[in-house]
Design a protein around this motif. Structure first.
Motif, mmCIF file in Angstrom:
data_model
loop_
_atom_site.group_PDB
_atom_site.id
_atom_site.type_symbol
_atom_site.label_atom_id
_atom_site.label_comp_id
_atom_site.label_asym_id
_atom_site.label_seq_id
_atom_site.Cartn_x
_atom_site.Cartn_y
_atom_site.Cartn_z
ATOM 1 N N PRO A 285 14.236 10.059 -9.594
ATOM 2 C CA PRO A 285 14.622 9.608 -8.244
ATOM 3 C C PRO A 285 14.633 10.723 -7.207
ATOM 4 C CG PRO A 285 16.105 8.708 -9.899
ATOM 5 C CD PRO A 285 15.260 9.726 -10.598
ATOM 6 N N GLU A 286 14.807 11.967 -7.644
ATOM 7 C CA GLU A 286 14.863 13.099 -6.715
ATOM 8 C C GLU A 286 13.579 13.920 -6.729
ATOM 9 O OE1 GLU A 286 17.499 13.133 -4.832
ATOM 10 O OE2 GLU A 286 18.402 11.516 -6.009
ATOM 11 N N GLY A 287 12.549 13.369 -7.293
ATOM 12 C CA GLY A 287 11.344 14.164 -7.518
ATOM 13 C C GLY A 287 10.386 14.264 -6.356
ATOM 14 N N GLY A 288 10.652 13.555 -5.257
ATOM 15 C CA GLY A 288 9.729 13.591 -4.126
ATOM 16 C C GLY A 288 8.357 13.098 -4.523
ATOM 17 N N SER A 289 7.333 13.902 -4.250
ATOM 18 C CA SER A 289 5.967 13.498 -4.588
ATOM 19 C C SER A 289 5.731 13.481 -6.090
ATOM 20 C CB SER A 289 4.954 14.427 -3.922
ATOM 21 O OG SER A 289 5.104 15.744 -4.399
ATOM 22 N N ARG A 290 6.653 14.085 -6.859
ATOM 23 C CA ARG A 290 6.532 14.094 -8.311
ATOM 24 C C ARG A 290 7.550 13.159 -8.957
ATOM 25 N NH1 ARG A 290 3.170 17.119 -10.704
ATOM 26 N NH2 ARG A 290 4.424 17.161 -12.614
ATOM 27 N N ALA A 291 7.903 12.125 -8.237
ATOM 28 C CA ALA A 291 8.900 11.183 -8.744
ATOM 29 C C ALA A 291 8.292 10.143 -9.666
ATOM 30 C CB ALA A 291 9.599 10.491 -7.572
ATOM 31 N N PHE A 292 6.949 10.026 -9.677
ATOM 32 C CA PHE A 292 6.330 8.876 -10.326
ATOM 33 C C PHE A 292 5.464 9.292 -11.515
ATOM 34 C CE2 PHE A 292 6.997 8.011 -5.855
ATOM 35 C CZ PHE A 292 7.738 6.846 -5.900
ATOM 36 N N SER A 293 5.477 8.434 -12.528
ATOM 37 C CA SER A 293 4.667 8.645 -13.725
ATOM 38 C C SER A 293 4.003 7.327 -14.105
ATOM 39 C CB SER A 293 5.535 9.138 -14.882
ATOM 40 O OG SER A 293 6.238 10.317 -14.539
ATOM 41 N N LEU B 63 1.233 8.220 -19.927
ATOM 42 C CA LEU B 63 -0.187 8.459 -19.688
ATOM 43 C C LEU B 63 -0.330 9.600 -18.688
ATOM 44 C CD1 LEU B 63 -3.007 7.349 -20.451
ATOM 45 C CD2 LEU B 63 -2.887 5.908 -18.408
ATOM 46 N N GLY B 64 -0.898 10.704 -19.145
ATOM 47 C CA GLY B 64 -1.057 11.851 -18.264
ATOM 48 C C GLY B 64 0.216 12.657 -18.161
ATOM 49 N N GLU B 65 0.343 13.333 -17.043
ATOM 50 C CA GLU B 65 1.434 14.281 -16.835
ATOM 51 C C GLU B 65 2.685 13.591 -16.292
ATOM 52 O OE1 GLU B 65 2.303 18.219 -14.013
ATOM 53 O OE2 GLU B 65 0.451 17.055 -13.813
ATOM 54 N N LEU B 66 3.845 13.939 -16.860
ATOM 55 C CA LEU B 66 5.108 13.433 -16.326
ATOM 56 C C LEU B 66 5.265 13.902 -14.879
ATOM 57 C CD1 LEU B 66 7.827 11.964 -16.883
ATOM 58 C CD2 LEU B 66 8.767 14.192 -17.534
ATOM 59 N N GLY B 67 5.516 12.950 -13.978
ATOM 60 C CA GLY B 67 5.655 13.293 -12.569
ATOM 61 C C GLY B 67 4.332 13.421 -11.833
ATOM 62 N N SER C 221 0.805 -1.213 0.000
ATOM 63 C CA SER C 221 0.000 0.000 0.000
ATOM 64 C C SER C 221 0.844 1.273 0.000
ATOM 65 C CB SER C 221 -0.928 0.007 1.221
ATOM 66 O OG SER C 221 -1.849 -1.069 1.161
ATOM 67 N N ASP C 222 2.136 1.170 0.301
ATOM 68 C CA ASP C 222 3.018 2.337 0.345
ATOM 69 C C ASP C 222 3.533 2.638 -1.058
ATOM 70 O OD1 ASP C 222 4.792 4.352 0.913
ATOM 71 O OD2 ASP C 222 6.293 3.037 1.841
ATOM 72 N N LEU C 223 2.755 3.416 -1.813
ATOM 73 C CA LEU C 223 3.124 3.679 -3.206
ATOM 74 C C LEU C 223 4.420 4.470 -3.324
ATOM 75 C CD1 LEU C 223 -0.376 4.538 -4.727
ATOM 76 C CD2 LEU C 223 0.870 2.370 -4.800
ATOM 77 N N ARG C 224 4.752 5.272 -2.309
ATOM 78 C CA ARG C 224 5.997 6.043 -2.380
ATOM 79 C C ARG C 224 7.237 5.145 -2.323
ATOM 80 N NH1 ARG C 224 5.328 11.629 -1.527
ATOM 81 N NH2 ARG C 224 3.187 12.200 -0.979
ATOM 82 N N GLY C 225 7.043 3.898 -1.908
ATOM 83 C CA GLY C 225 8.168 2.970 -1.860
ATOM 84 C C GLY C 225 8.429 2.250 -3.170
ATOM 85 N N ILE C 226 7.684 2.561 -4.225
ATOM 86 C CA ILE C 226 7.873 1.902 -5.516
ATOM 87 C C ILE C 226 9.281 2.117 -6.030
ATOM 88 C CG2 ILE C 226 7.237 2.116 -7.981
ATOM 89 C CD1 ILE C 226 4.322 2.415 -7.020
ATOM 90 N N ALA C 227 9.878 1.011 -6.493
ATOM 91 C CA ALA C 227 11.270 1.059 -6.952
ATOM 92 C C ALA C 227 11.421 0.868 -8.452
ATOM 93 C CB ALA C 227 12.095 -0.011 -6.226
ATOM 94 N N THR C 228 10.395 0.383 -9.138
ATOM 95 C CA THR C 228 10.485 0.218 -10.593
ATOM 96 C C THR C 228 10.838 1.565 -11.210
ATOM 97 O OG1 THR C 228 8.921 -1.603 -10.638
ATOM 98 C CG2 THR C 228 9.213 -0.382 -12.686
ATOM 99 N N SER C 229 11.920 1.598 -11.994
ATOM 100 C CA SER C 229 12.490 2.867 -12.440
ATOM 101 C C SER C 229 12.370 3.041 -13.943
ATOM 102 C CB SER C 229 13.960 2.949 -12.040
ATOM 103 O OG SER C 229 14.707 1.933 -12.709
ATOM 104 N N GLY C 230 12.282 4.290 -14.348
ATOM 105 C CA GLY C 230 12.312 4.644 -15.759
ATOM 106 C C GLY C 230 13.430 5.649 -16.000
ATOM 107 N N ARG C 231 14.447 5.221 -16.745
ATOM 108 C CA ARG C 231 15.583 6.108 -17.053
ATOM 109 C C ARG C 231 15.329 6.800 -18.386
ATOM 110 N NH1 ARG C 231 20.067 4.809 -19.978
ATOM 111 N NH2 ARG C 231 19.572 2.573 -19.804
#
Length: 385
Positions: free
Chosen positions: A178-186, A229-233, A136-146
């Motif tokens: 990786p440094e995006g904080g709450s905007r780290a995920f897309s 899909l949607g906005e980056l970050g 349930s902790d989505l902020r812990g997601i590690a799958t990365s996009g370089r």
């Protein structure tokens, strides 16, 4: 108490869905559960019947009913009426998550690419959030996009993915900064056949045997810019805005499942005899039935109001969390008590209540564990974000 949720249009649609269920579903449920998979032909049949794509706009072949959840609730009720829980769950992923995400977040090109075939059942969708080390902790997601020229290179793994084996497109939550904080995920859409994208194990579960649930593996998968899909970050905010519909879906499933099991239990206790009389003639049985029907009716009233709120774009995150929390807990309580009234027969999988007992347990986990629902509700009560 008379129910006022539906109109004659919904009643007409129910007749269509019921005919489809009797023709395409009822005689196949046991086989699907043995195969651990619901085959594509039932998806295609549902698409042909107009049962899929209810949320998709008409210009893409859908029904244009994204903001009339009553049509979806008819499908949920009719599938649960015959205990087709696995199929209801698979369709729910497509209808209440994958299609709405593309409708709400996708650009015109993405909608044209994917929605028409999702409406027909030719494309099956999935969403990949949960990871082996992150629930349930989505902020812990590690799958990365370089970031690379023209897109991203995605690496990582997801697990517990509904429609994971059969899915043709997967909306993947990826850490793109990786440094995006709450905007780290897309949200990146990974398609079947992309190099480096593979399926791991089809997972053995407690219940929902006819629904494919799998591990997904991403090894240097190139995902083009066109599949953002949607906005980056904007991934976390996008998930937050769309999760209430998923939780409403879970609550609706809970009410429909509990109702179906309760109705079959009433029939069972009226026919089953013990100590020279029907079980239904014992006071304890009648008291249990009275308590269960009251719980179901009260929960249905709340969920019906949540559906009305959703249709009016007024369903809040807290409302949806309450519906999911209470609905799934009620479902599990009622089915457990129905099983008890069946005695030893309830523990046999040849009886619907036994299968429903297994299928119900996950309702308290997915869509955000119920502990997370309590946290959402509790934070709202004390004024915390």
């Amino acid at each position: 108490m008379k129910r006022h949720l539906y109109t004659s249009d919904h009643d007409d649609f129910r007749a269509v869905v019921r005919e489809f269920v009797e023709r395409e579903v009822v005689g196949n449920i046991e086989g699907w559960e043995q195969q651990k998979l619901t085959p594509r032909d039932v998806w295609l049949a549902a698409g042909k019947q107009g049962i899929l794509g209810l949320a998709a706009p008409e210009e893409y072949g859908g029904a244009g009913a994204l903001h009339d959840y009553r049509y979806r609730n008819v499908v949920i009720e009719e599938l649960n009426r015959v205990f087709a829980t696995s199929l209801a769950g698979g369709f729910g992923l497509q209808e209440d998550i994958a299609i709405p995400y593309i409708v709400e977040l996708g650009n015109d090109g993405q909608k044209q690419r994917w929605l028409p075939s999702m409406v027909t059942g030719e494309i099956i969708g999935a969403i990949a959030m949960t990871e082996p080390g992150t629930g349930s902790d989505l902020r812990g997601i590690a799958t990365s996009g370089r970031r690379v020229d023209g897109g991203w290179i995605v690496n990582g793994a997801k697990t517990f993915i509904t429609n994971g084996i059969q899915s043709d497109i997967v909306i993947v939550v990826v850490k793109t900064d990786p440094e995006g904080g709450s905007r780290a995920f897309s949200l990146l859409v990974v398609e079947r056949g992309m190099d480096g994208f593979s399926r791991g194990r089809q997972l053995a579960k407690v219940g929902m045997d006819g629904q494919d649930t799998a591990e997904l593996i991403f090894e240097d998968v190139f995902v083009p810019d066109a599949n953002l899909l949607g906005e980056l970050g904007g991934g976390l905010n996008q998930l937050r805005n769309l999760l209430p519909l998923e939780r409403l879906s879970i609550a609706a499933q809970a009410v429909a499942s509990a109702t179906s099991v309760f109705d079959s239990t009433v029939k069972y206790v009226d026919e089953r005899r013990a100590f020279g009389q029907p079980i239904a003639d014992f006071q304890n049985t009648r008291f249990e039935l009275a308590s269960m029907r009251t719980e179901i009716d009260v929960t249905r009233a709340f969920v019906d109001q949540a559906i009305v709120a959703y249709n009016a774009s007024d369903l809040t995150v807290v409302d949806a969390a309450e519906a999911k929390l209470w609905g799934s807990e009620m479902q599990n309580r009622v089915i457990d008590r129905c099983l008890q009234l069946h005695g030893g027969y309830g523990f046999m999988l040849e009886y619907p209540v036994g299968r429903a007992y297994q299928d119900a347990r996950v309702q308290r986990i997915f869509g955000g564990a119920n502990e997370i629902m309590k946290e959402i509700i509790g934070r709202d009560i004390v004024g915390r974000r």
